[in-house]
Design an enzyme around this catalytic site. Structure first.
Site, PDB file in Angstrom:
ATOM      1  N   TYR A  69       0.971  -1.190   0.050  1.00  0.00           N
ATOM      2  CA  TYR A  69      -0.232  -0.093   0.006  1.00  0.00           C
ATOM      3  C   TYR A  69       0.814   1.218  -0.006  1.00  0.00           C
ATOM      4  O   TYR A  69       1.403   1.853   1.029  1.00  0.00           O
ATOM      5  CB  TYR A  69      -0.704   0.172   1.147  1.00  0.00           C
ATOM      6  CG  TYR A  69      -1.804  -1.159   1.319  1.00  0.00           C
ATOM      7  CD1 TYR A  69      -2.414  -1.891   0.237  1.00  0.00           C
ATOM      8  CD2 TYR A  69      -2.550  -1.150   2.543  1.00  0.00           C
ATOM      9  CE1 TYR A  69      -3.404  -2.731   0.299  1.00  0.00           C
ATOM     10  CE2 TYR A  69      -3.388  -2.218   2.492  1.00  0.00           C
ATOM     11  CZ  TYR A  69      -3.687  -3.059   1.496  1.00  0.00           C
ATOM     12  OH  TYR A  69      -4.921  -3.770   1.569  1.00  0.00           O
ATOM     13  N   PHE A 220     -14.021  -4.085   1.657  1.00  0.00           N
ATOM     14  CA  PHE A 220     -14.894  -3.490   0.803  1.00  0.00           C
ATOM     15  C   PHE A 220     -16.333  -3.559   1.445  1.00  0.00           C
ATOM     16  O   PHE A 220     -17.252  -3.997   0.546  1.00  0.00           O
ATOM     17  CB  PHE A 220     -14.793  -4.005  -0.727  1.00  0.00           C
ATOM     18  CG  PHE A 220     -13.514  -3.754  -1.306  1.00  0.00           C
ATOM     19  CD1 PHE A 220     -12.984  -2.568  -1.034  1.00  0.00           C
ATOM     20  CD2 PHE A 220     -13.218  -4.285  -2.577  1.00  0.00           C
ATOM     21  CE1 PHE A 220     -11.755  -2.480  -1.871  1.00  0.00           C
ATOM     22  CE2 PHE A 220     -12.120  -4.104  -3.342  1.00  0.00           C
ATOM     23  CZ  PHE A 220     -11.334  -2.829  -2.895  1.00  0.00           C
ATOM     24  N   GLY A 223     -18.932  -1.553   0.245  1.00  0.00           N
ATOM     25  CA  GLY A 223     -19.418  -1.525  -1.114  1.00  0.00           C
ATOM     26  C   GLY A 223     -18.249  -0.484  -1.881  1.00  0.00           C
ATOM     27  O   GLY A 223     -18.796  -0.260  -3.162  1.00  0.00           O
ATOM     28  N   PRO A 227     -19.018  -0.901  -9.087  1.00  0.00           N
ATOM     29  CA  PRO A 227     -19.029   0.095 -10.107  1.00  0.00           C
ATOM     30  C   PRO A 227     -19.948   1.059  -9.785  1.00  0.00           C
ATOM     31  O   PRO A 227     -21.045   1.017  -9.188  1.00  0.00           O
ATOM     32  CB  PRO A 227     -19.824  -0.628 -11.255  1.00  0.00           C
ATOM     33  CG  PRO A 227     -19.708  -2.167 -10.931  1.00  0.00           C
ATOM     34  CD  PRO A 227     -19.564  -2.120  -9.413  1.00  0.00           C
TER      35      PRO A 227
HETATM   36  N1  LIG Z   1      -6.931  -8.493   1.163  1.00  0.00           N
HETATM   37  C1  LIG Z   1      -7.293  -7.775   0.457  1.00  0.00           C
HETATM   38  O1  LIG Z   1      -7.237  -8.336  -0.917  1.00  0.00           O
HETATM   39  C2  LIG Z   1      -7.899  -6.182   0.557  1.00  0.00           C
HETATM   40  C3  LIG Z   1      -8.418  -5.882  -0.741  1.00  0.00           C
HETATM   41  C4  LIG Z   1      -8.711  -4.231  -0.168  1.00  0.00           C
HETATM   42  C5  LIG Z   1      -8.755  -3.921   0.715  1.00  0.00           C
HETATM   43  N2  LIG Z   1      -8.130  -4.516   2.131  1.00  0.00           N
HETATM   44  C6  LIG Z   1      -8.278  -3.875   3.269  1.00  0.00           C
HETATM   45  O2  LIG Z   1      -9.292  -3.645   3.612  1.00  0.00           O
HETATM   46  C7  LIG Z   1      -9.718  -2.322   4.033  1.00  0.00           C
HETATM   47  C8  LIG Z   1     -11.107  -1.857   3.688  1.00  0.00           C
HETATM   48  O3  LIG Z   1     -11.214  -1.659   2.308  1.00  0.00           O
HETATM   49  P1  LIG Z   1     -11.160  -0.186   1.640  1.00  0.00           P
HETATM   50  O4  LIG Z   1     -10.653   0.945   2.303  1.00  0.00           O
HETATM   51  O5  LIG Z   1     -10.949  -0.326   0.310  1.00  0.00           O
HETATM   52  O6  LIG Z   1     -12.812  -0.238   1.457  1.00  0.00           O
HETATM   53  P2  LIG Z   1     -13.744  -0.081   2.263  1.00  0.00           P
HETATM   54  O7  LIG Z   1     -13.399   0.035   3.662  1.00  0.00           O
HETATM   55  O8  LIG Z   1     -14.977  -0.763   1.663  1.00  0.00           O
HETATM   56  O9  LIG Z   1     -14.303   1.525   1.784  1.00  0.00           O
HETATM   57  C9  LIG Z   1     -13.626   2.640   1.775  1.00  0.00           C
HETATM   58  C10 LIG Z   1     -13.888   3.563   0.712  1.00  0.00           C
HETATM   59  O10 LIG Z   1     -15.085   4.297   1.306  1.00  0.00           O
HETATM   60  C11 LIG Z   1     -14.742   5.642   1.541  1.00  0.00           C
HETATM   61  N3  LIG Z   1     -15.266   5.984   3.368  1.00  0.00           N
HETATM   62  C12 LIG Z   1     -14.739   5.444   4.368  1.00  0.00           C
HETATM   63  N4  LIG Z   1     -15.517   5.444   5.438  1.00  0.00           N
HETATM   64  C13 LIG Z   1     -16.612   6.235   4.818  1.00  0.00           C
HETATM   65  C14 LIG Z   1     -17.582   6.819   5.413  1.00  0.00           C
HETATM   66  N5  LIG Z   1     -18.094   6.789   6.869  1.00  0.00           N
HETATM   67  N6  LIG Z   1     -18.744   7.541   4.650  1.00  0.00           N
HETATM   68  C15 LIG Z   1     -18.311   7.563   3.463  1.00  0.00           C
HETATM   69  N7  LIG Z   1     -17.366   6.880   2.674  1.00  0.00           N
HETATM   70  C16 LIG Z   1     -16.543   6.313   3.521  1.00  0.00           C
HETATM   71  C17 LIG Z   1     -13.492   5.832   1.520  1.00  0.00           C
HETATM   72  O11 LIG Z   1     -13.136   7.376   1.278  1.00  0.00           O
HETATM   73  P3  LIG Z   1     -12.452   8.136   2.411  1.00  0.00           P
HETATM   74  O12 LIG Z   1     -10.903   7.868   2.516  1.00  0.00           O
HETATM   75  O13 LIG Z   1     -12.486   9.408   1.627  1.00  0.00           O
HETATM   76  O14 LIG Z   1     -13.163   8.037   3.555  1.00  0.00           O
HETATM   77  C18 LIG Z   1     -12.956   5.004   0.475  1.00  0.00           C
HETATM   78  O15 LIG Z   1     -13.038   5.459  -0.762  1.00  0.00           O
HETATM   79  C19 LIG Z   1      -8.627  -1.718   3.435  1.00  0.00           C
HETATM   80  O16 LIG Z   1      -8.173  -0.456   3.966  1.00  0.00           O
HETATM   81  C20 LIG Z   1      -7.431  -2.708   3.304  1.00  0.00           C
HETATM   82  O17 LIG Z   1      -6.706  -2.473   4.694  1.00  0.00           O
HETATM   83  C21 LIG Z   1      -7.854  -5.799   1.782  1.00  0.00           C
END
Ligand SMILES: NC(=O)c1ccc[n+]([C@@H]2O[C@H](COP(=O)([O-])OP(=O)(O)OC[C@H]3O[C@@H](n4cnc5c(N)ncnc54)[C@H](OP(=O)(O)O)[C@@H]3O)[C@@H](O)[C@H]2O)c1
Length: 306
Positions: A69, A220, A223, A227
C-alpha cells in the site's frame, strides 16, 4: 443515535480474541491513508497521521495494512510507524504477504514460498516492530479468487512463526477449499475476504470461520469497489433503498448501516473500514454502536445485487 460524535469508541462494537490478543471488533484499514493511485494528489502526510492517531484514541486496536500500500511519496506502513511509535501495548497490526509492487507500481501477485521471509522482514522494518502480530497470505492477481494450492506458502509462514518473526497466520482472498487446506497445515486466526451486504458469495466461508473460531474480516464492506459506488453519498452506494431506509431510522449513513450489518453477521466478524478522512473515521467507529433490529436485519438480508 447521533452518528458523527466521537463519544462512540471502538469498544462499543464488542471484542474478539484474535490469536493471543483481544481486539475491538471495529478496526481500521490502512489502504486509503495515502490516497489511491488514481486520485489527483496524494493525501497529506499530516492528515494521514492525524487519522491514525485519532483511530487509536477512539479505541481502534486492530489495523490492517500491507507493504504494497504505497504511492511514490507515501506508504501506509511508514505512516503507521510514524504516527504510532513508540507503540504501546496496542494496536494489533495485521499485514499481508504474497503480492508485491515495484516502485513504478508494477504488480507481482505471487511470491514463491521462499520469498515470503523477505516480505515479512520488509513489513517488520517498515513498521518498526520486532515481529508481526498477524500475517495474511494474500492469494490472487486481482479481486477475484484464483485456484491453486496454498499449502506450501502457508507452510513457509509457519516456519517464520517458529523463528519468531510473526505470531499468527491468516489467509486472504481464498476459497473455502483453500481455507480448509490451510487449516490442515496450521491454525488460522483470520480470513480476510471481500464481503458485504451486496457481496454475499462468502456466506459459507463466514459460517465456517464462525464454527472454527476464526475471525472473518471483510474488505470492501461498505461497497467501495462496486461499479459507480459512492460510499459517502446520501443514498446507498448501489442505490439500495432498504439500506437508506434503515439508515434514516437510526439517523445513520448508508455506510454505517453496511458496516453494522457485517458486524451483525457474527461475533467473529471484525470490520476494517478504510478511510483517510477524520469525519469518516468517527462515523465508522460509531457504526459499531448501531444495533439493528431483527426486522431491519431481515429487510437487509433480503437485499441482493440485481
Ligand atoms: N485483502 C485484500 O485483498 C484487501 C483488498 C482491499 C482492501 N483491503 C483492506 O480492507 C480495508 C477496507 O477496504 P477499503 O478501504 O478499500 O474499502 P472500504 O473500507 O469498503 O471503503 C473505503 C472507501 O469508502 C470511503 N469511506 C470510508 N468511510 C466512509 C464513510 N463513513 N462514509 C463515506 N465513505 C467512506 C473511503 O473514502 P475516504 O478515504 O474519503 O473516507 C473509501 O473510498 C482496506 O483499507 C485494506 O486494509 C484488503
Amino acid at each position: 443515535m447521533t452518528t458523527q460524535i466521537a463519544t462512540y469508541t471502538a469498544e462499543t462494537a464488542g471484542t474478539w480474541q484474535l490469536g493471543d490478543r483481544t481486539v475491538n471488533r471495529i478496526g481500521f484499514g490502512a489502504m486509503r491513508l495515502t490516497g489511491m493511485p488514481w486520485d489527483p494528489a496524494p493525501r497529506s502526510r499530516e492528515g494521514a497521521i492525524d487519522v491514525l492517531r485519532h483511530a487509536v484514541e477512539l479505541g481502534v486496536d486492530h489495523i490492517d495494512t500491507a507493504a504494497f500500500y504505497f504511492l511514490p511519496t507515501r506508504a501506509s506502513n511508514e505512516l503507521i510507524a510514524t504516527a504510532l511509535q513508540p507503540y504501546a501495548e496496542q494496536p494489533v497490526i495485521a499485514t499481508k504477504v504474497g503480492p508485491s509492487r515495484s516502485r513504478d507500481g508494477g504488480w507481482e501477485p505471487y511470491a514463491r514460498p521462499d520469498q515470503l521471509r523477505a516480505q515479512v522482514e520488509e513489513n517488520i522494518r517498515q513498521l518498526g516492530r520486532d515481529h508481526l502480530d498477524v500475517v495474511n497470505l494474500r492469494w490472487g492477481s486481482g479481486l477475484t479468487k484464483e485456484a491453486g494450492s496454498i499449502a506450501e506458502h502457508v507452510g513457509a509462514l509457519t516456519e517464520l512463526r517458529d523463528l519468531g518473526l510473526l505470531r499468527h497466520i491468516g489467509v486472504s482472498n481464498v476459497s473455502i477449499e483453500q481455507l480448509r487446506e490451510a487449516l490442515e497445515v496450521t491454525p488460522v486466526v483470520e480470513v480476510q475476504n471481500r464481503y458485504g451486504l451486496t457481496e454475499r458469495t462468502d456466506d459459507d466461508i463466514l459460517a465456517l470461520c464462525g464454527e472454527r473460531g476464526i475471525a472473518f474480516v471483510p474488505f470492501f464492506a461498505m461497497g467501495a469497489a462496486l461499479p459507480g459506488a459512492i460510499p459517502g453519498g446520501a443514498v446507498d452506494s448501489t442505490g439500495k433503498l432498504e439500506v437508506a431506509q434503515v439508515a434514516a431510522v437510526h439517523g445513520a449513513t448508508p455506510s454505517q448501516v453496511r458496516l453494522a450489518w457485517t458486524l451483525h453477521r457474527g461475533a467473529h466478524v471484525l470490520a476494517i473500514p478504510g478511510t483517510g478522512d477524520l469525519g469518516h473515521l468517527e462515523e465508522n467507529v460509531a457504526a459499531g454502536a448501531l444495533r439493528l433490529t431483527d426486522d431491519e436485519l431481515a429487510l437487509l438480508d433480503g437485499v441482493r445485487l440485481a
